[in-house]
Design a protein around this motif. Structure first.
Motif, PDB file in Angstrom:
ATOM      1  N   LEU A 171      63.142  -0.316  64.457  1.00  0.00           N
ATOM      2  CA  LEU A 171      64.096   0.289  65.388  1.00  0.00           C
ATOM      3  C   LEU A 171      63.387   1.194  66.394  1.00  0.00           C
ATOM      4  O   LEU A 171      63.747   1.220  67.581  1.00  0.00           O
ATOM      5  N   LYS A 172      62.388   1.912  65.939  1.00  0.00           N
ATOM      6  CA  LYS A 172      61.605   2.740  66.854  1.00  0.00           C
ATOM      7  C   LYS A 172      60.848   1.849  67.855  1.00  0.00           C
ATOM      8  O   LYS A 172      60.738   2.190  69.040  1.00  0.00           O
ATOM      9  N   LEU A 173      60.342   0.735  67.371  1.00  0.00           N
ATOM     10  CA  LEU A 173      59.636  -0.192  68.257  1.00  0.00           C
ATOM     11  C   LEU A 173      60.581  -0.698  69.343  1.00  0.00           C
ATOM     12  O   LEU A 173      60.217  -0.762  70.523  1.00  0.00           O
ATOM     13  N   GLU A 174      61.798  -1.059  68.948  1.00  0.00           N
ATOM     14  CA  GLU A 174      62.763  -1.528  69.947  1.00  0.00           C
ATOM     15  C   GLU A 174      63.085  -0.423  70.948  1.00  0.00           C
ATOM     16  O   GLU A 174      63.209  -0.678  72.159  1.00  0.00           O
ATOM     17  N   ASN A 175      63.209   0.807  70.468  1.00  0.00           N
ATOM     18  CA  ASN A 175      63.493   1.929  71.367  1.00  0.00           C
ATOM     19  C   ASN A 175      62.388   2.095  72.408  1.00  0.00           C
ATOM     20  O   ASN A 175      62.658   2.339  73.585  1.00  0.00           O
ATOM     21  N   VAL A 176      61.147   1.965  71.964  1.00  0.00           N
ATOM     22  CA  VAL A 176      60.017   2.098  72.889  1.00  0.00           C
ATOM     23  C   VAL A 176      59.988   0.912  73.849  1.00  0.00           C
ATOM     24  O   VAL A 176      59.673   1.072  75.036  1.00  0.00           O
ATOM     25  N   HIS A 177      60.312  -0.270  73.348  1.00  0.00           N
ATOM     26  CA  HIS A 177      60.393  -1.445  74.218  1.00  0.00           C
ATOM     27  C   HIS A 177      61.429  -1.219  75.326  1.00  0.00           C
ATOM     28  O   HIS A 177      61.191  -1.541  76.493  1.00  0.00           O
TER      29      HIS A 177
ATOM     30  N   LEU B 167      53.786   5.944  63.074  1.00  0.00           N
ATOM     31  CA  LEU B 167      54.704   6.768  63.860  1.00  0.00           C
ATOM     32  C   LEU B 167      54.135   7.248  65.202  1.00  0.00           C
ATOM     33  O   LEU B 167      54.825   7.174  66.229  1.00  0.00           O
ATOM     34  N   PRO B 168      52.889   7.732  65.255  1.00  0.00           N
ATOM     35  CA  PRO B 168      52.355   8.187  66.553  1.00  0.00           C
ATOM     36  C   PRO B 168      52.233   7.063  67.583  1.00  0.00           C
ATOM     37  O   PRO B 168      52.214   7.332  68.784  1.00  0.00           O
ATOM     38  N   LEU B 169      52.148   5.830  67.122  1.00  0.00           N
ATOM     39  CA  LEU B 169      52.032   4.688  68.034  1.00  0.00           C
ATOM     40  C   LEU B 169      53.364   4.338  68.676  1.00  0.00           C
ATOM     41  O   LEU B 169      53.425   3.557  69.624  1.00  0.00           O
ATOM     42  N   LEU B 170      54.451   4.923  68.150  1.00  0.00           N
ATOM     43  CA  LEU B 170      55.793   4.586  68.608  1.00  0.00           C
ATOM     44  C   LEU B 170      56.439   5.717  69.398  1.00  0.00           C
ATOM     45  O   LEU B 170      57.654   5.871  69.419  1.00  0.00           O
ATOM     46  N   THR B 171      55.595   6.483  70.074  1.00  0.00           N
ATOM     47  CA  THR B 171      56.093   7.610  70.866  1.00  0.00           C
ATOM     48  C   THR B 171      55.906   7.396  72.362  1.00  0.00           C
ATOM     49  O   THR B 171      56.440   8.150  73.170  1.00  0.00           O
ATOM     50  N   ASP B 172      55.158   6.351  72.729  1.00  0.00           N
ATOM     51  CA  ASP B 172      54.803   6.153  74.131  1.00  0.00           C
ATOM     52  C   ASP B 172      54.683   4.660  74.406  1.00  0.00           C
ATOM     53  O   ASP B 172      53.985   3.945  73.680  1.00  0.00           O
ATOM     54  N   SER B 173      55.349   4.188  75.457  1.00  0.00           N
ATOM     55  CA  SER B 173      55.299   2.748  75.764  1.00  0.00           C
ATOM     56  C   SER B 173      53.893   2.286  76.126  1.00  0.00           C
ATOM     57  O   SER B 173      53.584   1.100  76.031  1.00  0.00           O
ATOM     58  N   GLY B 174      53.037   3.231  76.513  1.00  0.00           N
ATOM     59  CA  GLY B 174      51.653   2.868  76.809  1.00  0.00           C
ATOM     60  C   GLY B 174      50.883   2.440  75.580  1.00  0.00           C
ATOM     61  O   GLY B 174      49.819   1.805  75.686  1.00  0.00           O
ATOM     62  N   LYS B 175      51.402   2.790  74.393  1.00  0.00           N
ATOM     63  CA  LYS B 175      50.728   2.426  73.142  1.00  0.00           C
ATOM     64  C   LYS B 175      51.319   1.161  72.517  1.00  0.00           C
ATOM     65  O   LYS B 175      50.992   0.821  71.374  1.00  0.00           O
ATOM     66  N   LEU B 176      52.192   0.470  73.241  1.00  0.00           N
ATOM     67  CA  LEU B 176      52.879  -0.691  72.665  1.00  0.00           C
ATOM     68  C   LEU B 176      51.939  -1.767  72.130  1.00  0.00           C
ATOM     69  O   LEU B 176      52.190  -2.312  71.046  1.00  0.00           O
ATOM     70  N   PRO B 177      50.871  -2.135  72.834  1.00  0.00           N
ATOM     71  CA  PRO B 177      49.986  -3.171  72.271  1.00  0.00           C
ATOM     72  C   PRO B 177      49.438  -2.782  70.895  1.00  0.00           C
ATOM     73  O   PRO B 177      49.427  -3.602  69.973  1.00  0.00           O
TER      74      PRO B 177
ATOM     75  N   ARG C 174      50.460  -4.579  67.242  1.00  0.00           N
ATOM     76  CA  ARG C 174      49.409  -5.106  66.352  1.00  0.00           C
ATOM     77  C   ARG C 174      49.460  -4.435  64.987  1.00  0.00           C
ATOM     78  O   ARG C 174      49.341  -5.101  63.946  1.00  0.00           O
ATOM     79  N   TYR C 175      49.640  -3.118  64.972  1.00  0.00           N
ATOM     80  CA  TYR C 175      49.651  -2.383  63.707  1.00  0.00           C
ATOM     81  C   TYR C 175      50.834  -2.784  62.838  1.00  0.00           C
ATOM     82  O   TYR C 175      50.682  -3.048  61.639  1.00  0.00           O
ATOM     83  N   ILE C 176      52.012  -2.832  63.433  1.00  0.00           N
ATOM     84  CA  ILE C 176      53.204  -3.191  62.657  1.00  0.00           C
ATOM     85  C   ILE C 176      53.114  -4.634  62.162  1.00  0.00           C
ATOM     86  O   ILE C 176      53.453  -4.921  61.005  1.00  0.00           O
ATOM     87  N   ASN C 177      52.646  -5.531  63.008  1.00  0.00           N
ATOM     88  CA  ASN C 177      52.496  -6.929  62.585  1.00  0.00           C
ATOM     89  C   ASN C 177      51.582  -7.059  61.372  1.00  0.00           C
ATOM     90  O   ASN C 177      51.806  -7.894  60.492  1.00  0.00           O
ATOM     91  N   SER C 178      50.551  -6.236  61.326  1.00  0.00           N
ATOM     92  CA  SER C 178      49.557  -6.329  60.247  1.00  0.00           C
ATOM     93  C   SER C 178      49.939  -5.560  58.991  1.00  0.00           C
ATOM     94  O   SER C 178      49.449  -5.878  57.901  1.00  0.00           O
ATOM     95  N   ASN C 179      50.807  -4.557  59.136  1.00  0.00           N
ATOM     96  CA  ASN C 179      51.035  -3.655  58.005  1.00  0.00           C
ATOM     97  C   ASN C 179      52.475  -3.502  57.527  1.00  0.00           C
ATOM     98  O   ASN C 179      52.724  -2.800  56.555  1.00  0.00           O
TER      99      ASN C 179
END
Length: 308
Positions: A86-92, A53-63, A67-72
């Motif tokens: 859906l949160k990932l798409e919102n940040v995208h 969740l904290p990785l999906l609050t800022d577009s600067g953390k997208l990489p 990586r985290y979502i792909n692995s987990n």
């Protein structure tokens, strides 16, 4: 003899009770182990979800988020996976403006023009340039989940929905179908430079797919996005675009390829569909007047598919 019989009966009773108690203990142990395993699994699932969740609050953390979502993503529940996607798409979407501004630079545009290859990933394009700043820009955009597109001589990033396909196994059915729709858009946008770049049959097929989504998942979190897409494809089906009109400007005759495509779609799809009903009525009217745009045809499409 009677005393001996009583002793044997008592011994059997004692042994039976002992076995029952042992079995009950084993059963309790197995149940406890199963419950403990379930609790541990649930705890791990929640921990994986919470960490994302904290990785999906800022577009600067997208990489890091990608990586985290792909692995987990396999480790969370379908509901949690859906929320993360859906949160990932919102940040995208939120980060797209920032990335677009980085590409909207005359020097960057000029350098991209010398290396761009349609369909090439950001990573591939990065490998093809000796310009370190351009390589860094392309690599960063790619790792953040974007791909490069071009229209009217301009290069710009878009969300790479094809990369979302790997999530389809883990999310709810509506978002699985939403990813399918968006990946098709990402792989081959329907139009460029005010003209269609896909065939008439594909235009109608996408409209039909989007209509099916709207009818199947009326309460989906992404219903508004698909409705918007459907409205665009419905308009393209009945009007075409400026550089690819459904009716030729000079003769007012219907495009022959569109005529064939729509007739084929109607013959292959016989199920209930408001879109197909409109198309069938449209084609019936056109057949009666030699497939030419006249007042009756114009009135029909303005009534059935009004354009604001």
């Amino acid at each position: 003899m009677k005393k001996h019989s009583i002793l044997l009966t008592a011994l059997a009773l004692i042994l039976g009770l002992s076995a029952a108690n042992s079995a009950q203990a084993e059963g309790t142990g197995a149940g406890a182990s199963k419950a403990a395993a379930s609790a541990t699994g649930s705890s791990h699932t929640q921990a994986v979800y919470t960490a994302a969740l904290p990785l999906l609050t800022d577009s600067g953390k997208l990489p890091q988020a990608v990586r985290y979502i792909n692995s987990n993503i396999y480790a969370v529940t379908p509901y949690q996976a859906t929320v993360l996607v859906l949160k990932l798409e919102n940040v995208h979407k939120a980060g797209l403006k920032v990335w677009a501004s980085k590409f909207n630079n005359s020097a960057v545009q000029r350098r991209l023009g010398s290396i761009y290859t349609a369909g090439a990933s950001m990573a591939k394009l990065a490998e093809s340039t000796d310009d370190s700043s351009l390589r860094t820009l392309l690599k960063g955009a790619g790792e953040s989940g974007y791909k490069l597109e071009t229209a009217e001589g301009t290069f710009f990033p878009v969300i790479d929905y094809a990369a979302y396909r790997k999530y389809k196994l883990y999310v709810t059915s509506d978002i699985r179908d939403y990813i399918t729709i968006m990946a098709a858009e990402s792989a081959l946008p329907s139009s460029k430079d005010n003209g269609l770049v896909i065939g008439w049959s594909e235009v109608a097929a996408r409209a039909l797919s989007q209509e099916q989504f709207v009818r199947t998942y009326p309460k989906s979190n992404r219903i508004a996005a698909v409705k918007q897409l459907y409205a665009m494809y419905e308009t393209d089906t009945f009007y075409g675009q400026n550089n690819t009109p459904l009716f030729h400007y000079d003769s007012l005759e219907m495009d022959l390829e569109a005529q064939k495509a729509y007739s084929s779609i109607l013959s292959k799809n016989t199920g209930s569909s408001p879109f197909l009903d409109k198309l069938e009525g449209f084609m019936k009217l056109l057949k009666e007047n030699g497939f030419k745009l006249d007042d009756a045809v114009e009135s029909y499409r303005k009534a059935e598919v009004p354009v604001s």
